[in-house]
Design a protein around this motif. Structure first.
Motif, PDB file in Angstrom:
ATOM      1  N   PRO A  73       0.594  -1.460   0.135  1.00 34.27           N
ATOM      2  CA  PRO A  73      -0.267  -0.098   0.011  1.00 34.27           C
ATOM      3  C   PRO A  73       0.806   1.305   0.080  1.00 34.27           C
ATOM      4  CG  PRO A  73      -0.251  -0.846   2.252  1.00 34.27           C
ATOM      5  CD  PRO A  73       0.566  -1.835   1.331  1.00 34.27           C
ATOM      6  N   ILE A  74       2.499   1.299   0.282  1.00 41.72           N
ATOM      7  CA  ILE A  74       3.120   2.860   0.101  1.00 41.72           C
ATOM      8  C   ILE A  74       3.628   2.830  -1.589  1.00 41.72           C
ATOM      9  CG2 ILE A  74       4.701   3.172   1.293  1.00 41.72           C
ATOM     10  CD1 ILE A  74       2.075   3.086   3.534  1.00 41.72           C
ATOM     11  N   THR A  75       3.638   1.676  -1.618  1.00 41.61           N
ATOM     12  CA  THR A  75       4.922   1.824  -2.824  1.00 41.61           C
ATOM     13  C   THR A  75       3.815   1.510  -4.425  1.00 41.61           C
ATOM     14  OG1 THR A  75       5.312  -0.553  -3.274  1.00 41.61           O
ATOM     15  CG2 THR A  75       7.364   0.949  -2.164  1.00 41.61           C
ATOM     16  N   ASN A  76       2.776   0.803  -3.470  1.00 42.39           N
ATOM     17  CA  ASN A  76       1.860   0.657  -4.304  1.00 42.39           C
ATOM     18  C   ASN A  76       2.733  -0.555  -5.659  1.00 42.39           C
ATOM     19  OD1 ASN A  76      -0.814   0.705  -5.851  1.00 42.39           O
ATOM     20  ND2 ASN A  76      -0.213   1.867  -8.067  1.00 42.39           N
ATOM     21  N   THR A  77       3.751  -1.162  -5.319  1.00 44.71           N
ATOM     22  CA  THR A  77       3.846  -2.207  -6.164  1.00 44.71           C
ATOM     23  C   THR A  77       3.880  -3.852  -5.321  1.00 44.71           C
ATOM     24  OG1 THR A  77       5.889  -2.314  -5.341  1.00 44.71           O
ATOM     25  CG2 THR A  77       5.497  -0.682  -6.980  1.00 44.71           C
ATOM     26  N   ILE A  78       3.562  -4.897  -6.756  1.00 45.39           N
ATOM     27  CA  ILE A  78       3.300  -5.497  -6.171  1.00 45.39           C
ATOM     28  C   ILE A  78       4.539  -6.605  -5.115  1.00 45.39           C
ATOM     29  CG2 ILE A  78       3.961  -8.636  -7.481  1.00 45.39           C
ATOM     30  CD1 ILE A  78       2.162  -6.890  -9.974  1.00 45.39           C
ATOM     31  N   VAL A  79       4.213  -7.405  -3.871  1.00 42.13           N
ATOM     32  CA  VAL A  79       5.283  -7.890  -3.436  1.00 42.13           C
ATOM     33  C   VAL A  79       4.236  -9.288  -3.874  1.00 42.13           C
ATOM     34  CG1 VAL A  79       5.385  -6.440  -1.708  1.00 42.13           C
ATOM     35  CG2 VAL A  79       3.315  -7.670  -1.345  1.00 42.13           C
ATOM     36  N   ASN A  80       5.540 -10.173  -2.946  1.00 39.35           N
ATOM     37  CA  ASN A  80       5.171 -11.840  -2.631  1.00 39.35           C
ATOM     38  C   ASN A  80       5.366 -12.134  -1.597  1.00 39.35           C
ATOM     39  OD1 ASN A  80       6.445 -11.621  -6.061  1.00 39.35           O
ATOM     40  ND2 ASN A  80       7.795 -10.659  -5.351  1.00 39.35           N
ATOM     41  N   TYR A  81       5.154 -13.636  -1.365  1.00 42.13           N
ATOM     42  CA  TYR A  81       5.497 -14.262  -0.042  1.00 42.13           C
ATOM     43  C   TYR A  81       6.700 -14.812   0.072  1.00 42.13           C
ATOM     44  CZ  TYR A  81      -0.084 -14.254  -0.285  1.00 42.13           C
ATOM     45  OH  TYR A  81      -1.127 -13.705   0.077  1.00 42.13           O
ATOM     46  N   PRO A  82       7.575 -13.952   0.753  1.00 42.18           N
ATOM     47  CA  PRO A  82       9.486 -14.595   0.807  1.00 42.18           C
ATOM     48  C   PRO A  82       8.863 -16.051   1.478  1.00 42.18           C
ATOM     49  CG  PRO A  82       9.001 -13.029   1.975  1.00 42.18           C
ATOM     50  CD  PRO A  82       7.570 -12.612   1.521  1.00 42.18           C
ATOM     51  N   CYS A 122      -1.930  -3.568  -9.605  1.00 44.58           N
ATOM     52  CA  CYS A 122      -0.645  -3.008  -9.147  1.00 44.58           C
ATOM     53  C   CYS A 122       0.741  -2.881 -10.035  1.00 44.58           C
ATOM     54  CB  CYS A 122      -0.306  -3.858  -7.755  1.00 44.58           C
ATOM     55  SG  CYS A 122       1.002  -3.524  -6.460  1.00 44.58           S
ATOM     56  N   GLN A 123       1.386  -2.107  -9.294  1.00 50.02           N
ATOM     57  CA  GLN A 123       2.553  -1.368 -10.361  1.00 50.02           C
ATOM     58  C   GLN A 123       3.437  -2.992 -10.647  1.00 50.02           C
ATOM     59  OE1 GLN A 123       5.109   1.601 -10.000  1.00 50.02           O
ATOM     60  NE2 GLN A 123       5.891   1.921 -11.850  1.00 50.02           N
ATOM     61  N   ILE A 124       3.608  -3.404 -11.943  1.00 49.50           N
ATOM     62  CA  ILE A 124       4.561  -4.497 -11.900  1.00 49.50           C
ATOM     63  C   ILE A 124       6.079  -3.766 -11.993  1.00 49.50           C
ATOM     64  CG2 ILE A 124       5.415  -6.417 -13.231  1.00 49.50           C
ATOM     65  CD1 ILE A 124       2.677  -6.139 -14.854  1.00 49.50           C
ATOM     66  N   PRO A 125       6.836  -4.882 -10.606  1.00 49.56           N
ATOM     67  CA  PRO A 125       7.836  -4.012 -11.031  1.00 49.56           C
ATOM     68  C   PRO A 125       8.970  -4.531 -11.529  1.00 49.56           C
ATOM     69  CG  PRO A 125       7.646  -6.098  -9.480  1.00 49.56           C
ATOM     70  CD  PRO A 125       6.221  -5.524  -9.731  1.00 49.56           C
ATOM     71  N   ASN A 126       9.520  -3.610 -12.579  1.00 53.35           N
ATOM     72  CA  ASN A 126      10.689  -3.709 -12.721  1.00 53.35           C
ATOM     73  C   ASN A 126      10.727  -4.586 -14.472  1.00 53.35           C
ATOM     74  OD1 ASN A 126      12.336  -2.518 -11.341  1.00 53.35           O
ATOM     75  ND2 ASN A 126      12.401  -4.705  -9.685  1.00 53.35           N
ATOM     76  N   GLY A 127       9.434  -5.373 -14.782  1.00 56.30           N
ATOM     77  CA  GLY A 127       8.732  -5.574 -15.643  1.00 56.30           C
ATOM     78  C   GLY A 127       8.756  -4.539 -17.152  1.00 56.30           C
ATOM     79  N   THR A 128       9.373  -4.543 -18.250  1.00 55.69           N
ATOM     80  CA  THR A 128       9.438  -3.821 -19.632  1.00 55.69           C
ATOM     81  C   THR A 128       9.880  -4.687 -20.530  1.00 55.69           C
ATOM     82  OG1 THR A 128      11.379  -1.823 -20.246  1.00 55.69           O
ATOM     83  CG2 THR A 128      11.954  -4.102 -19.114  1.00 55.69           C
ATOM     84  N   VAL A 129       9.096  -3.676 -21.255  1.00 53.02           N
ATOM     85  CA  VAL A 129       9.451  -4.274 -23.583  1.00 53.02           C
ATOM     86  C   VAL A 129       9.909  -3.039 -23.979  1.00 53.02           C
ATOM     87  CG1 VAL A 129       8.296  -5.090 -25.118  1.00 53.02           C
ATOM     88  CG2 VAL A 129       7.242  -5.877 -23.487  1.00 53.02           C
ATOM     89  N   ASN A 130      11.348  -3.201 -23.939  1.00 49.24           N
ATOM     90  CA  ASN A 130      11.663  -1.980 -24.830  1.00 49.24           C
ATOM     91  C   ASN A 130      11.065  -2.481 -26.661  1.00 49.24           C
ATOM     92  OD1 ASN A 130      12.981  -0.460 -22.901  1.00 49.24           O
ATOM     93  ND2 ASN A 130      15.088  -2.168 -22.728  1.00 49.24           N
ATOM     94  N   SER A 131      10.727  -1.371 -26.926  1.00 47.21           N
ATOM     95  CA  SER A 131      10.551  -1.637 -28.277  1.00 47.21           C
ATOM     96  C   SER A 131      11.473  -0.586 -29.458  1.00 47.21           C
ATOM     97  CB  SER A 131       9.572  -1.042 -28.927  1.00 47.21           C
ATOM     98  OG  SER A 131       8.925   0.114 -28.465  1.00 47.21           O
ATOM     99  N   PHE A 132      11.516  -1.812 -30.971  1.00 48.43           N
ATOM    100  CA  PHE A 132      12.518  -0.105 -31.788  1.00 48.43           C
ATOM    101  C   PHE A 132      11.715  -0.295 -32.934  1.00 48.43           C
ATOM    102  CE2 PHE A 132      16.415   2.096 -32.998  1.00 48.43           C
ATOM    103  CZ  PHE A 132      16.200   1.237 -34.276  1.00 48.43           C
ATOM    104  N   GLU A 133      11.451   0.189 -34.085  1.00 43.00           N
ATOM    105  CA  GLU A 133      11.080  -0.314 -35.072  1.00 43.00           C
ATOM    106  C   GLU A 133      11.604  -1.221 -36.455  1.00 43.00           C
ATOM    107  OE1 GLU A 133      10.018   3.074 -36.547  1.00 43.00           O
ATOM    108  OE2 GLU A 133       7.839   3.318 -34.884  1.00 43.00           O
TER     109      GLU A 133
END
Length: 384
Positions: free
Chosen positions: A70-79, A107-118
């Motif tokens: 709830p503080i960072t609004n990012t997905i957390v896991n069960y350690p 919730c925000q996905i931590p560090n997920g990305t897709v870099n695109s290039f035409e």
């Protein structure tokens, strides 16, 4: 005894009349001492976008509320369950887009990305559809013995700084681990194919260097646990066919393979002795696949009894207690004809002497096919 229902109602009415009549001087407005407050009309808003769509695609997803910090609004896991407390590979919005489940939040996905290039390079059709062919010598490697092996180097440096490995799927596509490239820009990566001896600049057949025009990371990759640790690199131009370059095969059926004679190749990593450099020739070591149950049991000795091995992983034995394998490198197994298929990508380990954990490539063949089709390529270079 219970009071009659009408008695309570009559008492309330009489009390209100007394308050109105006897409050203040005769004729004074009873409500004169109160200030009228009118709430402003609500803002007009259109339909809320669905979570993870439009400009939030690949950045947000719907998860149970208890999996969102709830503080960072990012997905957390069960350690205790996913090992994120041990594995070291490790924007707020103006409104909350809708999620389907009653107890779900966006919730925000931590560090997920897709870099695109035409730009999409043209394939060099000199490559014949013969993947997974290696020299028949054992583990004494030589130039061209593992022609699918790819080194990922830091660009813009004269030194040979290999930070990860990969495998060549086609003349323009490399398969590697998402954790190797997730935080990198295109211009930071140099891809080297056909390399055998890191220290030699005068090999019989020269290596080829390429830059990267596109990075495709799996949409559900999670950095803290390395779930779905797979990525594709699209090269800026096609590799030229030579004796020291070839492609790797992929398969959806592990049953056709000899899972007791698999191989992992790597360059000698001196970082284990406190140095961040690679020296010498490409090396190979034999491993055997072990069951998920056995792997999970052994990993629990370090990760705790509640640890659950994710379905995107497979494991091999511990390699006689030594740490081995470049991140992103291929785990390959032969079929009866001694043609090699990639079934794993070197992902993580907890400690030397425990099983090694790999991305389960067999579970991602459909994803690879889809991403290549989106780029306009087929699968002929990595299938029989």
């Amino acid at each position: 005894m219970f009071s009659p229902r009408g008695h309570k109602k009559t008492t309330i009415i009489v009390t209100l009349i007394q308050l109105f009549v006897f409050n203040g001087t005769k004729g004074q407005d009873f409500f004169g001492n109160y200030e009228e407050v009118t709430s402003p009309p609500p803002e007009s808003i259109g339909p809320l976008p669905k979570c993870g769509e439009d400009d939030q695609k690949g950045q947000f997803k719907c998860v149970p509320y208890y999996n969102c910090d709830p503080i960072t609004n990012t997905i957390v896991n069960y350690p205790e369950v996913d090992g994120s407390n041990i594995i070291n590979k490790k924007y707020p919005t103006t409104h909350q887009p809708r999620c389907g489940g009653l107890l779900e939040v966006c919730c925000q996905i931590p560090n997920g990305t897709v870099n695109s290039f035409e730009y999409v390079p043209t394939i060099n059709f000199e490559f014949e559809p013969k993947c997974g062919i290696k020299d028949k010598r054992a583990n004494e490697t030589r130039l061209g013995q593992f022609p699918w092996m790819v080194a990922l180097l830091e660009a813009h440096t004269e030194e040979t700084k290999i930070f990860c490995s990969g495998s060549l799927l086609s003349p323009v596509v490399v398969l590697t681990a998402a954790h190797c490239v997730q935080n990198l820009k295109l211009e930071q990566i140099r891809v080297r194919v056909g390399k055998w001896n890191v220290e030699s600049k005068n090999e019989e057949v020269p290596y080829q260097d390429k830059s990267v025009s596109k990075i495709v990371i799996h949409e559900h990759y999670l950095d803290s646990t390395l779930y779905n640790d797979v990525a594709l690199l699209v090269l800026n131009s096609s590799i030229t066919k030579r004796d020291n370059v070839g492609t790797m095969c992929l398969s959806r059926d592990v049953a056709i393979l000899d899972s007791q004679n698999c191989l992992v190749t790597e360059w000698d990593n001196k970082s284990l002795q406190g140095k961040n450099s690679y020296t010498g020739v490409l090396k190979a070591r034999q491993f055997s696949l072990i069951s998920k149950k056995s792997c999970q049991k052994e990993l629990r000795t370090k990760l705790g009894e509640e640890f659950v091995l994710h379905h995107s992983f497979i494991c091999t034995n511990d390699g006689n207690g030594t740490c081995w394998g470049d991140g992103g490198g291929p785990l390959v197994c032969p079929d009866s004809a001694q043609r090699y298929f990639q079934i794993g990508i070197v992902s993580w380990s907890v400690d030397c002497g425990l099983p090694y954990v790999y991305t389960k490539v067999i579970g991602f063949v459909d994803w690879v096919d889809l991403k290549l089709r989106e780029l306009g390529y087929n699968s002929i270079s990595y299938t029989l």
